[in-house]
Design a protein around this motif. Sequence first.
Motif, PDB file in Angstrom:
ATOM      1  N   TYR A   1      30.928 -17.494  20.836  1.00 49.08           N
ATOM      2  CA  TYR A   1      31.716 -16.947  21.942  1.00 49.08           C
ATOM      3  C   TYR A   1      33.191 -17.311  21.797  1.00 49.08           C
ATOM      4  CZ  TYR A   1      33.141 -15.513  26.576  1.00 49.08           C
ATOM      5  OH  TYR A   1      33.793 -14.877  27.622  1.00 49.08           O
ATOM      6  N   ARG A   2      33.463 -18.555  21.439  1.00 49.71           N
ATOM      7  CA  ARG A   2      34.844 -19.041  21.422  1.00 49.71           C
ATOM      8  C   ARG A   2      35.558 -18.827  20.087  1.00 49.71           C
ATOM      9  NH1 ARG A   2      35.939 -21.174  26.022  1.00 49.71           N
ATOM     10  NH2 ARG A   2      34.345 -22.084  27.355  1.00 49.71           N
ATOM     11  N   ALA A   3      34.816 -18.814  18.990  1.00 48.18           N
ATOM     12  CA  ALA A   3      35.466 -18.727  17.675  1.00 48.18           C
ATOM     13  C   ALA A   3      34.975 -17.581  16.809  1.00 48.18           C
ATOM     14  CB  ALA A   3      35.272 -20.044  16.931  1.00 48.18           C
ATOM     15  N   GLY A   4      33.870 -16.938  17.186  1.00 53.11           N
ATOM     16  CA  GLY A   4      33.319 -15.879  16.366  1.00 53.11           C
ATOM     17  C   GLY A   4      32.659 -16.443  15.120  1.00 53.11           C
ATOM     18  N   ASN A   5      32.527 -15.599  14.102  1.00 59.78           N
ATOM     19  CA  ASN A   5      31.952 -16.020  12.824  1.00 59.78           C
ATOM     20  C   ASN A   5      32.799 -15.411  11.722  1.00 59.78           C
ATOM     21  OD1 ASN A   5      30.472 -16.421  10.477  1.00 59.78           O
ATOM     22  ND2 ASN A   5      28.491 -16.003  11.431  1.00 59.78           N
ATOM     23  N   ALA A   6      33.690 -16.212  11.174  1.00 58.09           N
ATOM     24  CA  ALA A   6      34.647 -15.713  10.180  1.00 58.09           C
ATOM     25  C   ALA A   6      33.952 -15.173   8.939  1.00 58.09           C
ATOM     26  CB  ALA A   6      35.622 -16.818   9.792  1.00 58.09           C
ATOM     27  N   SER A   7      32.839 -15.779   8.540  1.00 55.80           N
ATOM     28  CA  SER A   7      32.167 -15.370   7.311  1.00 55.80           C
ATOM     29  C   SER A   7      31.563 -13.974   7.398  1.00 55.80           C
ATOM     30  CB  SER A   7      31.075 -16.379   6.934  1.00 55.80           C
ATOM     31  OG  SER A   7      30.054 -16.397   7.907  1.00 55.80           O
ATOM     32  N   SER A   8      31.181 -13.555   8.612  1.00 52.31           N
ATOM     33  CA  SER A   8      30.604 -12.217   8.776  1.00 52.31           C
ATOM     34  C   SER A   8      31.547 -11.263   9.503  1.00 52.31           C
ATOM     35  CB  SER A   8      29.269 -12.298   9.520  1.00 52.31           C
ATOM     36  OG  SER A   8      29.445 -12.884  10.800  1.00 52.31           O
ATOM     37  N   GLY A   9      32.746 -11.748   9.829  1.00 53.51           N
ATOM     38  CA  GLY A   9      33.741 -10.890  10.475  1.00 53.51           C
ATOM     39  C   GLY A   9      33.509 -10.643  11.954  1.00 53.51           C
ATOM     40  N   VAL A  10      32.768 -11.535  12.608  1.00 48.26           N
ATOM     41  CA  VAL A  10      32.522 -11.403  14.047  1.00 48.26           C
ATOM     42  C   VAL A  10      33.688 -12.000  14.816  1.00 48.26           C
ATOM     43  CG1 VAL A  10      31.042 -12.086  15.981  1.00 48.26           C
ATOM     44  CG2 VAL A  10      30.019 -11.437  13.793  1.00 48.26           C
ATOM     45  N   SER A  11      34.309 -11.194  15.661  1.00 45.62           N
ATOM     46  CA  SER A  11      35.423 -11.679  16.490  1.00 45.62           C
ATOM     47  C   SER A  11      34.903 -12.551  17.622  1.00 45.62           C
ATOM     48  CB  SER A  11      36.181 -10.488  17.085  1.00 45.62           C
ATOM     49  OG  SER A  11      36.647  -9.630  16.074  1.00 45.62           O
ATOM     50  N   ALA A  12      35.736 -13.444  18.099  1.00 43.38           N
ATOM     51  CA  ALA A  12      35.382 -14.283  19.244  1.00 43.38           C
ATOM     52  C   ALA A  12      35.260 -13.427  20.503  1.00 43.38           C
ATOM     53  CB  ALA A  12      36.447 -15.352  19.454  1.00 43.38           C
ATOM     54  N   CYS A  13      34.182 -13.614  21.233  1.00 44.81           N
ATOM     55  CA  CYS A  13      33.968 -12.882  22.489  1.00 44.81           C
ATOM     56  C   CYS A  13      35.086 -13.190  23.487  1.00 44.81           C
ATOM     57  CB  CYS A  13      32.631 -13.267  23.104  1.00 44.81           C
ATOM     58  SG  CYS A  13      31.213 -13.152  22.006  1.00 44.81           S
ATOM     59  N   SER A  14      35.555 -14.439  23.448  1.00 48.37           N
ATOM     60  CA  SER A  14      36.560 -14.885  24.417  1.00 48.37           C
ATOM     61  C   SER A  14      37.878 -14.132  24.280  1.00 48.37           C
ATOM     62  CB  SER A  14      36.808 -16.384  24.275  1.00 48.37           C
ATOM     63  OG  SER A  14      37.255 -16.692  22.966  1.00 48.37           O
ATOM     64  N   ALA A  15      38.121 -13.525  23.115  1.00 42.89           N
ATOM     65  CA  ALA A  15      39.376 -12.794  22.915  1.00 42.89           C
ATOM     66  C   ALA A  15      39.509 -11.630  23.894  1.00 42.89           C
ATOM     67  CB  ALA A  15      39.448 -12.275  21.476  1.00 42.89           C
ATOM     68  N   CYS A  16      38.391 -10.992  24.230  1.00 40.53           N
ATOM     69  CA  CYS A  16      38.419  -9.869  25.175  1.00 40.53           C
ATOM     70  C   CYS A  16      37.866 -10.242  26.548  1.00 40.53           C
ATOM     71  CB  CYS A  16      37.614  -8.688  24.622  1.00 40.53           C
ATOM     72  SG  CYS A  16      38.335  -7.907  23.166  1.00 40.53           S
ATOM     73  N   HIS A  17      36.850 -11.103  26.554  1.00 39.06           N
ATOM     74  CA  HIS A  17      36.158 -11.407  27.817  1.00 39.06           C
ATOM     75  C   HIS A  17      36.641 -12.688  28.477  1.00 39.06           C
ATOM     76  CE1 HIS A  17      33.401  -8.057  27.279  1.00 39.06           C
ATOM     77  NE2 HIS A  17      33.272  -8.413  26.015  1.00 39.06           N
ATOM     78  N   GLY A  18      37.591 -13.382  27.848  1.00 40.89           N
ATOM     79  CA  GLY A  18      38.184 -14.565  28.453  1.00 40.89           C
ATOM     80  C   GLY A  18      37.364 -15.818  28.226  1.00 40.89           C
ATOM     81  N   PRO A  19      38.010 -16.986  28.256  1.00 40.34           N
ATOM     82  CA  PRO A  19      37.322 -18.250  28.004  1.00 40.34           C
ATOM     83  C   PRO A  19      36.222 -18.572  29.007  1.00 40.34           C
ATOM     84  CG  PRO A  19      39.629 -18.621  28.614  1.00 40.34           C
ATOM     85  CD  PRO A  19      39.458 -17.159  28.431  1.00 40.34           C
ATOM     86  N   THR A  20      36.360 -18.092  30.232  1.00 38.29           N
ATOM     87  CA  THR A  20      35.317 -18.346  31.231  1.00 38.29           C
ATOM     88  C   THR A  20      34.462 -17.116  31.498  1.00 38.29           C
ATOM     89  OG1 THR A  20      36.804 -17.782  33.070  1.00 38.29           O
ATOM     90  CG2 THR A  20      36.726 -20.105  32.388  1.00 38.29           C
ATOM     91  N   GLY A  21      34.650 -16.069  30.692  1.00 44.48           N
ATOM     92  CA  GLY A  21      33.856 -14.853  30.853  1.00 44.48           C
ATOM     93  C   GLY A  21      34.307 -13.957  31.976  1.00 44.48           C
ATOM     94  N   SER A  22      35.542 -14.133  32.445  1.00 45.50           N
ATOM     95  CA  SER A  22      36.024 -13.345  33.584  1.00 45.50           C
ATOM     96  C   SER A  22      36.389 -11.913  33.210  1.00 45.50           C
ATOM     97  CB  SER A  22      37.233 -14.033  34.221  1.00 45.50           C
ATOM     98  OG  SER A  22      38.279 -14.167  33.269  1.00 45.50           O
ATOM     99  N   GLY A  23      36.488 -11.624  31.908  1.00 44.73           N
ATOM    100  CA  GLY A  23      36.806 -10.269  31.478  1.00 44.73           C
ATOM    101  C   GLY A  23      38.274  -9.938  31.646  1.00 44.73           C
TER     102      GLY A  23
END
Length: 202
Positions: A120-142
């Motif tokens: 959620y916070r950092a994604g997965n660099a090896s598979s190219g997964v972006s961090a969820c928090s980049a769009c949905h916020g650190p607390t999930g507020s969107g």
Amino acid sequence: MKTALLIASMAMLALAGATQAAGNAEAGKTKSAVCAACHGADGNSGANPVWPKLAGQHPSYIIQQLQDFKAGKRSEPMMSPMAAPLSEEDMADLAAYFSSQKRTIGEADANLVAEGEELYRAGNASSGVSACSACHGPTGSGNPLANFPSLSGQGAAYVVKALKDFRSGTRNNDTGGMMQDVASRLTDAEIDAVAQYVQGLH
């Protein structure tokens, strides 16, 4: 180029959301009686964990999903017929009501929460997964201006279903295919982990 198109799309969504008439929460409460069987009277669905919580969701996002169900841009056997007769006023009223309710926060599986938090916070660099928090916020507020939904406390079973639907292409009403791209890179184990983390996020 893709980034520029996404920014332009988000700006258009924000403008569209700003121009939508504000709904009437009291009218929405009355109209929500038919929604309660699946989503709960206050929008905290409990009868079936695969049905999403609507409480505390951004009104613009609720309206967009209802519009997409009605227009056939998003399809679910139970929701599509429910959205079909709704007017724009109905949608705005329902969105006003459910967004005004407080979402209940669940509890994350302790065995999966660490992996879920990392994704959620950092994604997965090896598979190219972006961090969820980049769009949905650190607390999930969107992000209501970009029409990115609130995820805080959303049920894990629903998050799993949504991510797998994006991954398979069953659901494709996301802006610029952003969620389809992210989900296509996630394994089943990663989906389970991030869903558990989101369930307890607040």
